[in-house]
Enzyme design. Structure first.
Site, PDB file in Angstrom:
ATOM      1  N   SER A 172       0.840  -1.199   0.000  1.00 43.48           N
ATOM      2  CA  SER A 172       0.000   0.000   0.000  1.00 43.48           C
ATOM      3  C   SER A 172       0.876   1.250   0.000  1.00 43.48           C
ATOM      4  O   SER A 172       2.105   1.171   0.094  1.00 43.48           O
ATOM      5  CB  SER A 172      -0.913   0.013   1.234  1.00 43.48           C
ATOM      6  OG  SER A 172      -0.161   0.328   2.406  1.00 43.48           O
ATOM      7  N   SER A 231       0.946   3.676   2.308  1.00 47.42           N
ATOM      8  CA  SER A 231       0.981   4.339   3.610  1.00 47.42           C
ATOM      9  C   SER A 231       2.357   4.869   3.995  1.00 47.42           C
ATOM     10  O   SER A 231       2.468   5.710   4.882  1.00 47.42           O
ATOM     11  CB  SER A 231       0.477   3.393   4.703  1.00 47.42           C
ATOM     12  OG  SER A 231       1.407   2.359   4.945  1.00 47.42           O
ATOM     13  N   LYS A 252       5.567   0.478   9.412  1.00 44.48           N
ATOM     14  CA  LYS A 252       5.363   1.880   9.774  1.00 44.48           C
ATOM     15  C   LYS A 252       6.661   2.422  10.362  1.00 44.48           C
ATOM     16  O   LYS A 252       7.625   1.690  10.582  1.00 44.48           O
ATOM     17  CB  LYS A 252       4.247   2.029  10.820  1.00 44.48           C
ATOM     18  CG  LYS A 252       2.914   1.429  10.440  1.00 44.48           C
ATOM     19  CD  LYS A 252       2.223   2.174   9.309  1.00 44.48           C
ATOM     20  CE  LYS A 252       0.899   1.501   8.953  1.00 44.48           C
ATOM     21  NZ  LYS A 252       0.277   2.105   7.733  1.00 44.48           N
ATOM     22  N   SER A 267      -2.838   6.679   6.018  1.00 43.06           N
ATOM     23  CA  SER A 267      -2.211   5.607   6.774  1.00 43.06           C
ATOM     24  C   SER A 267      -3.065   5.234   7.978  1.00 43.06           C
ATOM     25  O   SER A 267      -3.397   6.086   8.803  1.00 43.06           O
ATOM     26  CB  SER A 267      -0.804   6.032   7.252  1.00 43.06           C
ATOM     27  OG  SER A 267      -0.249   5.065   8.124  1.00 43.06           O
TER      28      SER A 267
END
Length: 268
Positions: free
Chosen positions: A69, A71, A126, A233
């Protein structure tokens, strides 16, 4: 699919076949004057060294992941294949992910892969922005850690390829007292600053939410993680803290992107 478990089972099965061949079947073949290994042993015992090497490499040294993705844009792009250092924070037993030797811990600014707290069969990636005991404030799309504001520069337009919206690209810098890490982020000025969790999460009592953002006290043994693409996100702002036991490793290298070979080696 738990690939680590599948690989572990293959190591056990092929290892038993390899040991049986070394101790029984190979001597029997030599006595019979036939060195040819049966087909079933070729596909079990014969593959044991390779399967074992892959298992050790993936479990204790590095593991590949694919970015699914946007994010983490602009740091990581959709389709990036990355390598994750499995030992920089400590040695963990494969399959159960139990830490047995501590070698370090995540630092502010590290990009980490971890098992998603709400579904541990799913891996997330992350950036760690706050450590255990830190107080983090995210207000009007700006961060403060323990009362110290992070510095922001830039603001150039950047097209987010995932949702085809223009955002602004900033360089976000931690104060020297917080490690001094620098990295780029995206902020979409047309998106609201309000942050509200989708449902109550463990440790929610340590957070206060308001229209302009939130303030959280990170509990012991946990981290606060955010995506670099701040308005695109799902991260600790919405589902809570990352337990240390869920950490898989530290991302450090892009080794392939089939859509953009220039991405190779672009992340460290």
């Amino acid at each position: 699919m738990n690939f680590a478990l599948i690989l572990f089972v293959l190591v056990i099965v092929s290892g038993i076949a390899w040991l049986a061949d070394k101790m029984y079947f190979a001597p029997q073949r030599r006595l019979a004057g036939n060195d040819r290994m049966p087909l079933w042993l070729e596909y079990t015992a014969g593959f044991f060294p390779v399967i074992c090497a892959v298992f050790v490499l993936r479990s204790f040294i590095v593991e590949p992941f694919k970015i699914p993705s946007g994010s983490m844009i602009p740091t990581l792009q959709i389709g990036d294949f990355i390598l994750v250092n499995k030992f920089t924070y400590g040695i963990r037993l494969p399959v159960i992910n139990q830490k047995v030797i501590t070698l370090g811990s995540p630092k502010r600014g590290d990009v980490v892969v971890f098992r998603y707290p709400r579904d541990e069969s799913v891996d997330y990636i992350k950036r760690v922005v706050a450590l255990p005991g830190d107080e983090i404030t995210y207000e009007d799309k700006r961060l403060k850690i323990n009362g110290l504001p992070l510095q922001y520069s830039g603001g150039e337009p950047y097209l987010d390829p995932e949702n085809m919206r223009y955002a602004k690209r900033y360089t976000e810098t931690f104060p020297v007292d917080l490690g001094g890490n620098r990295h780029d982020i995206l902020n979409d000025s047309d998106r609201p600053s309000a942050v509200f969790p989708t449902e109550r999460f463990p440790g929610a009592e340590f957070c206060q939410y308001q229209q302009t953002g939130l303030t959280c006290k990170v509990p012991a043994g946990h981290y606060f993680a955010m995506g670099d693409n701040r308005d695109n996100s799902a991260d600790s702002r919405y589902w809570g803290f990352v337990p240390d036991k869920n950490i898989v490793g530290k991302a450090f290298f892009v080794w392939l992107n089939l859509g953009n070979l220039g991405r190779i080696g672009s992340f460290e």
